[in-house]
Write a protein that holds these residues in place. Structure first.
Motif, PDB file in Angstrom:
ATOM      1  N   PRO A  58     -29.506  57.864  62.727  1.00  0.00           N
ATOM      2  CA  PRO A  58     -28.948  56.570  62.287  1.00  0.00           C
ATOM      3  C   PRO A  58     -29.917  55.390  62.305  1.00  0.00           C
ATOM      4  CG  PRO A  58     -27.354  57.761  63.587  1.00  0.00           C
ATOM      5  CD  PRO A  58     -28.660  58.502  63.727  1.00  0.00           C
ATOM      6  N   PRO A  59     -30.664  55.146  63.399  1.00  0.00           N
ATOM      7  CA  PRO A  59     -31.602  54.014  63.321  1.00  0.00           C
ATOM      8  C   PRO A  59     -32.740  54.267  62.338  1.00  0.00           C
ATOM      9  CG  PRO A  59     -31.856  55.162  65.403  1.00  0.00           C
ATOM     10  CD  PRO A  59     -30.652  55.733  64.739  1.00  0.00           C
ATOM     11  N   TYR A  60     -33.077  55.523  62.129  1.00  0.00           N
ATOM     12  CA  TYR A  60     -34.084  55.854  61.122  1.00  0.00           C
ATOM     13  C   TYR A  60     -33.593  55.428  59.738  1.00  0.00           C
ATOM     14  CZ  TYR A  60     -37.215  58.662  58.221  1.00  0.00           C
ATOM     15  OH  TYR A  60     -38.120  59.075  57.279  1.00  0.00           O
ATOM     16  N   LEU A  61     -32.326  55.668  59.456  1.00  0.00           N
ATOM     17  CA  LEU A  61     -31.746  55.268  58.171  1.00  0.00           C
ATOM     18  C   LEU A  61     -31.747  53.754  58.013  1.00  0.00           C
ATOM     19  CD1 LEU A  61     -28.755  57.765  58.041  1.00  0.00           C
ATOM     20  CD2 LEU A  61     -30.921  57.921  56.806  1.00  0.00           C
ATOM     21  N   VAL A  62     -31.454  53.048  59.089  1.00  0.00           N
ATOM     22  CA  VAL A  62     -31.528  51.577  59.051  1.00  0.00           C
ATOM     23  C   VAL A  62     -32.959  51.156  58.746  1.00  0.00           C
ATOM     24  CG1 VAL A  62     -31.322  49.466  60.420  1.00  0.00           C
ATOM     25  CG2 VAL A  62     -29.546  51.221  60.566  1.00  0.00           C
ATOM     26  N   GLY A  63     -33.907  51.810  59.378  1.00  0.00           N
ATOM     27  CA  GLY A  63     -35.313  51.504  59.149  1.00  0.00           C
ATOM     28  C   GLY A  63     -35.753  51.772  57.722  1.00  0.00           C
ATOM     29  N   LEU A  64     -35.103  52.716  57.063  1.00  0.00           N
ATOM     30  CA  LEU A  64     -35.421  52.997  55.661  1.00  0.00           C
ATOM     31  C   LEU A  64     -34.856  51.942  54.715  1.00  0.00           C
ATOM     32  CD1 LEU A  64     -34.900  56.868  55.439  1.00  0.00           C
ATOM     33  CD2 LEU A  64     -37.055  55.614  55.469  1.00  0.00           C
ATOM     34  N   GLY A  65     -34.015  51.058  55.251  1.00  0.00           N
ATOM     35  CA  GLY A  65     -33.506  49.973  54.432  1.00  0.00           C
ATOM     36  C   GLY A  65     -32.052  50.087  54.019  1.00  0.00           C
ATOM     37  N   TYR A  66     -31.346  51.098  54.493  1.00  0.00           N
ATOM     38  CA  TYR A  66     -29.916  51.175  54.197  1.00  0.00           C
ATOM     39  C   TYR A  66     -29.226  50.034  54.921  1.00  0.00           C
ATOM     40  CZ  TYR A  66     -30.750  55.774  52.204  1.00  0.00           C
ATOM     41  OH  TYR A  66     -31.202  56.799  51.425  1.00  0.00           O
ATOM     42  N   GLY A  67     -28.394  49.293  54.213  1.00  0.00           N
ATOM     43  CA  GLY A  67     -27.806  48.078  54.748  1.00  0.00           C
ATOM     44  C   GLY A  67     -26.811  48.278  55.863  1.00  0.00           C
ATOM     45  N   LYS A  68     -25.880  49.211  55.705  1.00  0.00           N
ATOM     46  CA  LYS A  68     -24.835  49.432  56.704  1.00  0.00           C
ATOM     47  C   LYS A  68     -24.698  50.932  56.935  1.00  0.00           C
ATOM     48  CE  LYS A  68     -21.499  47.145  58.828  1.00  0.00           C
ATOM     49  NZ  LYS A  68     -21.801  46.099  59.775  1.00  0.00           N
ATOM     50  N   VAL A  69     -25.011  51.351  58.146  1.00  0.00           N
ATOM     51  CA  VAL A  69     -24.919  52.753  58.539  1.00  0.00           C
ATOM     52  C   VAL A  69     -23.809  52.853  59.586  1.00  0.00           C
ATOM     53  CG1 VAL A  69     -26.108  54.710  59.600  1.00  0.00           C
ATOM     54  CG2 VAL A  69     -27.368  53.139  58.095  1.00  0.00           C
ATOM     55  N   VAL A  70     -22.816  53.672  59.303  1.00  0.00           N
ATOM     56  CA  VAL A  70     -21.706  53.875  60.222  1.00  0.00           C
ATOM     57  C   VAL A  70     -21.752  55.310  60.715  1.00  0.00           C
ATOM     58  CG1 VAL A  70     -19.187  53.968  60.461  1.00  0.00           C
ATOM     59  CG2 VAL A  70     -20.258  52.120  59.152  1.00  0.00           C
ATOM     60  N   VAL A  71     -21.670  55.469  62.022  1.00  0.00           N
ATOM     61  CA  VAL A  71     -21.701  56.784  62.656  1.00  0.00           C
ATOM     62  C   VAL A  71     -20.379  56.981  63.385  1.00  0.00           C
ATOM     63  CG1 VAL A  71     -22.940  58.294  64.254  1.00  0.00           C
ATOM     64  CG2 VAL A  71     -24.170  56.490  63.048  1.00  0.00           C
ATOM     65  N   THR A  72     -19.719  58.105  63.115  1.00  0.00           N
ATOM     66  CA  THR A  72     -18.461  58.363  63.799  1.00  0.00           C
ATOM     67  C   THR A  72     -18.632  59.438  64.854  1.00  0.00           C
ATOM     68  OG1 THR A  72     -17.676  60.112  62.302  1.00  0.00           O
ATOM     69  CG2 THR A  72     -17.185  57.825  61.700  1.00  0.00           C
ATOM     70  N   HIS A  73     -17.793  59.336  65.857  1.00  0.00           N
ATOM     71  CA  HIS A  73     -17.741  60.344  66.917  1.00  0.00           C
ATOM     72  C   HIS A  73     -16.322  60.381  67.442  1.00  0.00           C
ATOM     73  CE1 HIS A  73     -18.916  62.824  70.291  1.00  0.00           C
ATOM     74  NE2 HIS A  73     -20.080  62.965  69.701  1.00  0.00           N
ATOM     75  N   GLN A  74     -15.936  61.485  68.046  1.00  0.00           N
ATOM     76  CA  GLN A  74     -14.566  61.642  68.523  1.00  0.00           C
ATOM     77  C   GLN A  74     -14.276  60.864  69.796  1.00  0.00           C
ATOM     78  OE1 GLN A  74     -14.058  65.847  68.952  1.00  0.00           O
ATOM     79  NE2 GLN A  74     -13.770  66.179  66.769  1.00  0.00           N
ATOM     80  N   GLU A  75     -15.246  60.709  70.653  1.00  0.00           N
ATOM     81  CA  GLU A  75     -15.025  60.134  71.978  1.00  0.00           C
ATOM     82  C   GLU A  75     -15.428  58.667  72.062  1.00  0.00           C
ATOM     83  OE1 GLU A  75     -13.588  61.873  74.357  1.00  0.00           O
ATOM     84  OE2 GLU A  75     -13.607  63.767  73.268  1.00  0.00           O
ATOM     85  N   ASP A  76     -14.512  57.834  72.569  1.00  0.00           N
ATOM     86  CA  ASP A  76     -14.793  56.405  72.726  1.00  0.00           C
ATOM     87  C   ASP A  76     -16.038  56.149  73.565  1.00  0.00           C
ATOM     88  OD1 ASP A  76     -12.362  56.197  71.460  1.00  0.00           O
ATOM     89  OD2 ASP A  76     -11.508  54.772  72.881  1.00  0.00           O
ATOM     90  N   PHE A  77     -16.144  56.839  74.692  1.00  0.00           N
ATOM     91  CA  PHE A  77     -17.257  56.556  75.607  1.00  0.00           C
ATOM     92  C   PHE A  77     -18.599  56.906  74.982  1.00  0.00           C
ATOM     93  CE2 PHE A  77     -16.626  60.997  76.592  1.00  0.00           C
ATOM     94  CZ  PHE A  77     -17.879  61.469  76.950  1.00  0.00           C
ATOM     95  N   LEU A  78     -18.650  57.932  74.126  1.00  0.00           N
ATOM     96  CA  LEU A  78     -19.909  58.266  73.456  1.00  0.00           C
ATOM     97  C   LEU A  78     -20.256  57.252  72.381  1.00  0.00           C
ATOM     98  CD1 LEU A  78     -19.713  62.153  73.187  1.00  0.00           C
ATOM     99  CD2 LEU A  78     -21.214  60.786  74.623  1.00  0.00           C
ATOM    100  N   VAL A  79     -19.257  56.729  71.704  1.00  0.00           N
ATOM    101  CA  VAL A  79     -19.489  55.684  70.705  1.00  0.00           C
ATOM    102  C   VAL A  79     -20.176  54.491  71.370  1.00  0.00           C
ATOM    103  CG1 VAL A  79     -18.304  53.975  69.265  1.00  0.00           C
ATOM    104  CG2 VAL A  79     -17.621  56.375  69.147  1.00  0.00           C
ATOM    105  N   VAL A  80     -19.642  54.058  72.486  1.00  0.00           N
ATOM    106  CA  VAL A  80     -20.214  52.912  73.206  1.00  0.00           C
ATOM    107  C   VAL A  80     -21.601  53.264  73.740  1.00  0.00           C
ATOM    108  CG1 VAL A  80     -19.914  51.362  75.169  1.00  0.00           C
ATOM    109  CG2 VAL A  80     -17.935  52.003  73.762  1.00  0.00           C
ATOM    110  N   LYS A  81     -21.751  54.451  74.304  1.00  0.00           N
ATOM    111  CA  LYS A  81     -23.038  54.881  74.868  1.00  0.00           C
ATOM    112  C   LYS A  81     -24.136  54.904  73.806  1.00  0.00           C
ATOM    113  CE  LYS A  81     -25.249  58.798  77.166  1.00  0.00           C
ATOM    114  NZ  LYS A  81     -26.066  59.496  76.204  1.00  0.00           N
TER     115      LYS A  81
END
Length: 137
Positions: A58-81
């Motif tokens: 994901p941060p690599y994609l941001v570095g390539l210039g993609y404006g908004k990168v959204v990453v999903t995960h099942q667990e709340d605590f992993l999203v925050v982590k």
């Protein structure tokens, strides 16, 4: 802007060389991933747990210039982590959104739960129009 892109690439270099290093399998395939993304609308990356799908790509994609990168995960605590990994390096590129809280949701890289994305897709028109890349973990 060029300054923002340089900051993102600096963040990627910090993550890859200092924190993650070459031990994560995905790091040696980032150039191939970039080439695939340039040629295709959708790319599926199938690798095992702990390979860097949620933390390196994901941060690599941001570095390539993609404006908004959204990453999903099942667990709340992993999203925050995952979101807070980048704050450790002083780089304000990420945020998160879970059912009961959110932080820095206007940043380029947002982690959110699968369920929240599903609800948005059902109840919000054109939710995907605001996303350049969607990473489903």
């Amino acid at each position: 802007t060029d300054k923002a892109l340089k900051r993102y690439f600096k963040s990627i270099n910090i993550l890859l060389t200092i924190y993650y290093g070459p031990q994560l399998p995905i790091t040696s395939h980032l150039q191939n991933l970039r080439d695939l993304l340039n040629k295709n609308d959708a790319v599926m990356v199938k690798v095992g747990t702990g390979s860097g799908k949620s933390t390196v790509i994901p941060p690599y994609l941001v570095g390539l210039g993609y404006g908004k990168v959204v990453v999903t995960h099942q667990e709340d605590f992993l999203v925050v982590k995952f979101s807070k990994e980048y704050v450790r390096f002083g780089e304000g590129i990420s945020g998160y959104e879970v059912g009961d809280g959110k932080q820095d949701v206007n940043n380029s890289l947002i982690y959110m739960t699968d369920g929240l994305l599903k609800m948005r897709a059902i109840y919000t028109e054109k939710v995907f129009d605001r996303i350049d890349v969607l990473v489903i973990d």
